[in-house]
Design a protein around this motif. Structure first.
Motif, short mmCIF file in Angstrom:
data_model
loop_
_atom_site.label_atom_id
_atom_site.label_comp_id
_atom_site.label_asym_id
_atom_site.label_seq_id
_atom_site.Cartn_x
_atom_site.Cartn_y
_atom_site.Cartn_z
N ASP A 1 3.92 5.74 -5.49
CA ASP A 1 3.94 5.76 -6.95
C ASP A 1 2.85 6.64 -7.53
OD1 ASP A 1 6.11 4.07 -6.83
OD2 ASP A 1 4.98 2.26 -7.35
N GLU A 2 1.70 6.67 -6.89
CA GLU A 2 0.59 7.52 -7.36
C GLU A 2 0.90 8.99 -7.16
OE1 GLU A 2 -2.78 5.91 -5.30
OE2 GLU A 2 -3.00 4.24 -6.72
N ARG A 3 1.65 9.32 -6.12
CA ARG A 3 2.04 10.72 -5.86
C ARG A 3 3.12 11.18 -6.83
NH1 ARG A 3 2.30 8.98 -0.41
NH2 ARG A 3 4.56 9.12 -0.52
N SER A 4 3.93 10.26 -7.30
CA SER A 4 5.11 10.64 -8.12
C SER A 4 4.74 10.83 -9.57
CB SER A 4 6.17 9.55 -8.02
OG SER A 4 6.62 9.49 -6.69
N ARG B 1 0.83 -1.21 0.00
CA ARG B 1 0.00 0.00 0.00
C ARG B 1 0.86 1.26 0.00
NH1 ARG B 1 -3.12 -3.14 3.50
NH2 ARG B 1 -2.20 -2.14 5.34
N ALA B 2 1.92 1.26 0.78
CA ALA B 2 2.82 2.41 0.84
C ALA B 2 3.48 2.66 -0.52
CB ALA B 2 3.87 2.21 1.93
#
Length: 126
Positions: free
Chosen positions: A123-126, A117-118
């Motif tokens: 990855d979604e933020r980047s 999950r982390a």
């Protein structure tokens, strides 16, 4: 080893005398830990280890077993038979290192979903 600086934070020296670097560089690779844990079950032969550590090539298994033997974690015994029989087992030091590593493996198993999950959130933020 790490030394304490004036600020009380450890300094990890980049040299051959650093025990942390020496141990982690060997067991922290892709295959060593898996081979060590395969040998926890007892003495084994090369082809059996290769089938139990899925995805490892013959060349990589050979090299990793040599490295583990060099470090003193694995013992290699050659029997003068035809064909030659070679067996691998953990040394006392190998059995000793597996004990604390087992805690790491248990921790990784317990936190696997949280780590996934982390990673996904990162990855979604980047």
């Amino acid at each position: 080893m790490a030394t304490q600086a004036q600020s009380e934070k450890r300094v990890f020296h980049n040299d051959d005398d650093c025990p942390v670097r020496n141990v982690v560089s060997q067991i922290g690779d892709k295959w060593s830990l898996l081979i060590l844990f395969a040998l926890v079950d007892g003495t084994d032969r090369f082809n059996s280890l290769k089938s139990r550590v899925e995805g490892i090539s013959q060349r990589m298994l050979t090299q990793t077993l040599r490295d583990l033997e060099r470090e003193g974690y694995v013992n290699r015994t050659v029997y003068p038979e035809v064909p030659v029989r070679v067996e691998y087992c953990l040394t006392k030091m190998g059995r000793d290192i597996v004990k604390p590593l087992y805690q790491l493996v248990c921790w990784a198993d317990e936190h696997q979903n949280e780590i996934k999950r982390a990673r996904k959130a990162y990855d979604e933020r980047s």
